[in-house]
Design an enzyme around this catalytic site. Structure first.
Site, PDB file in Angstrom:
ATOM      1  N   ASP A  44       0.845  -1.206   0.000  1.00 32.75           N
ATOM      2  CA  ASP A  44       0.000   0.000   0.000  1.00 32.75           C
ATOM      3  C   ASP A  44       0.877   1.252   0.000  1.00 32.75           C
ATOM      4  O   ASP A  44       2.067   1.190   0.321  1.00 32.75           O
ATOM      5  CB  ASP A  44      -0.943   0.008   1.215  1.00 32.75           C
ATOM      6  CG  ASP A  44      -0.214   0.014   2.557  1.00 32.75           C
ATOM      7  OD1 ASP A  44       0.819  -0.685   2.670  1.00 32.75           O
ATOM      8  OD2 ASP A  44      -0.644   0.718   3.484  1.00 32.75           O
ATOM      9  N   GLU A  71       0.027  -1.145   5.682  1.00 30.54           N
ATOM     10  CA  GLU A  71       1.056  -0.690   6.624  1.00 30.54           C
ATOM     11  C   GLU A  71       0.870   0.777   6.944  1.00 30.54           C
ATOM     12  O   GLU A  71       1.083   1.212   8.064  1.00 30.54           O
ATOM     13  CB  GLU A  71       2.455  -0.939   6.039  1.00 30.54           C
ATOM     14  CG  GLU A  71       3.595  -0.733   7.029  1.00 30.54           C
ATOM     15  CD  GLU A  71       4.075   0.699   7.148  1.00 30.54           C
ATOM     16  OE1 GLU A  71       4.758   1.018   8.141  1.00 30.54           O
ATOM     17  OE2 GLU A  71       3.778   1.532   6.264  1.00 30.54           O
TER      18      GLU A  71
HETATM   19 ZN   LIG Z   1       6.672   2.012   4.332  1.00 32.10          ZN
END
Ligand SMILES: [Zn+2]
Length: 431
Positions: free
Chosen positions: A78, A142
């Site tokens: 992401d 994340e």
């Molecule tokens: Zn990162």
């Protein structure tokens, strides 16, 4: 003609950058599927593990032939958002220009994803049989951390991501300190440990300050006491090792700040957060009406503790500093603050790579002020996890300005260096 590592990693990174995996909403399944279609034909076992279908994590594995240490190459697919108007190229173009591959996530961290994927695919195609499992995980979520990525995998599918060793993001910068070239490897992280100060006074009419006790004014006085150095500087083993690598010696803790400021401002800025806990007051709430003097005021402070330091220890220092005015101190959470030892199998493998790439350069540990997904692995499995992705062409100051900002790009030279790093390190460790 055989495709070089450099060409292969470039092509894969371009494909990854063309997928919009801005989190939220993420939609990382596109990246997981792309990686599976790339890794499966090379001979890796691939699994898509997902809490919701559109947010899959990819875990690929090269099975071990024996009982050597297992190694996880960890990365996330992401990215944060990008505003096209600020960019010189389309942030989802994967454009190749001026020796760099451009796009949102090129540095954080699709470049790392591509490099690690090409490394494991190359090993699989060679027929490499690792002594312990070699695992590649490209995880979701994340950047926001809403429980779709590694934290969820550690709980729901621990067998997929539990390994002895791990290389993740968070390090690899090449810096010149004290006249020496150092590559920084993050082995520890500070704990994010925000707290709230609730300050009490007595409310009253805004026109009659004399008969009230303004909690906002009292809070202002407390905030002022949080400025500057809070605690006596401490030298953790990681800090000592960094100072030894940069200066050739470890000065006494009380002299470090002054010495570094005079010697090397860059080194000083880098070491400073490693010397103690930090407090930044960031949010305040008092009266909601202009003409009502607040009887209470709440101040939220961002606070980062050293690895191993407890909230009770920090609180004792804070209370001494704040005095005993009428306030309550409440810890809001404590995330991260984990560390992995420096003296291990993984350290010498990375050190050997650095020595081969740049004779004379040293590997030095750093403690990150923020935290990465490594803390989930350390907490869940005691995994020895380091942050390392070598960058030599792009200056760290340039890279840190581009991450989460416009015109993010990865030099092809650094992408190739990173690919070789994963390939050679996995091969050495799992031989
Ligand atoms: Zn990162």
């Amino acid at each position: 003609m055989a495709v070089s590592l450099r060409e292969e990693a470039t092509a894969l990174l371009q494909e990854l950058l063309r997928l919009d995996t801005v989190n939220p909403p993420g939609n990382e399944t596109q990246a997981a599927e792309l990686l599976r279609s790339y890794l499966e034909p090379a001979g890796l076992e691939c699994e898509l593990l997902a809490r919701v279908p559109e947010r899959a994590n990819l875990v690929a594995r090269l099975r071990s032939r024996g009982d050597g240490p297992s190694l996880l190459l960890l990365c996330h697919t992401d990215t944060v958002v990008a505003d096209r108007r600020e960019w010189s190229v389309d942030p989802w173009s994967g454009a190749l220009r001026d020796g760099c591959i451009w796009g949102r996530g090129a540095l954080d961290m699709k470049g790392h994803v591509a490099a690690a994927a090409v490394a494991v695919a190359t090993l699989a195609r060679e027929g490499f049989e690792p002594a312990g499992d070699l695992v590649f995980a490209a995880t979701a979520d994340e950047e926001v951390g809403d429980g779709f990525g590694l934290s969820w995998l550690c709980e729901a599918h621990p067998e997929a991501v539990c390994t002895d060793l791990c290389v993740n993001e968070g390090g690899g910068d090449r810096v010149v300190l004290g006249g020496k070239a150092l590559y920084l490897c993050s082995t520890a992280e500070k704990m994010s440990s925000p707290f709230r100060l609730k300050v009490r006074g007595r409310s009253g009419h805004g026109s009659m300050p004399g008969i009230a006790d303004n909690a906002l004014i009292k809070a202002g006085k407390l905030i002022a006491r949080l400025e500057g150095e809070l605690d006596a500087p401490k030298l953790l083993p990681e800090t000592e090792a960094l100072l030894a690598a940069a200066l050739g010696r470890v000065p006494p803790a009380g002299e470090v700040r002054e010495l570094l400021e005079s010697l090397d401002p860059d080194l000083s800025a880098m070491v400073d957060p490693m010397l103690g806990f930090s407090v930044s007051p960031t949010m305040i709430e008092a009266s909601s009406r202009r003409n009502v003097i607040p009887g209470t005021c709440e101040v939220v402070c961002d606070c980062r503790l050293l690895p191993g330091q407890t909230q009770a220890e920090a609180e004792a220092v804070l209370r001494k500093r704040l005095g005993d005015d009428n306030y309550e101190l409440e810890w809001l959470e404590g995330i991260g603050g984990t560390r992995s030892a420096v003296d291990t199998t993984l350290w010498p493998a990375i050190e050997a790579f650095v020595a081969r790439e740049e004779p004379g350069a040293r590997l030095a540990p750093v403690i990150l002020s923020g935290f990465t997904d490594s803390h989930y692995l350390r907490e869940a499995f005691g995994t020895l996890a380091y942050g390392f992705f070598p960058m030599r062409t792009m200056e760290p100051a340039v890279a840190s300005r581009l991450i989460h900002s416009a015109d993010e790009r990865m030099p092809v030279d650094d992408l190739e260096l990173g690919t070789r790093f994963f390939l050679e390190t996995a091969r050495t460790l799992l031989l």
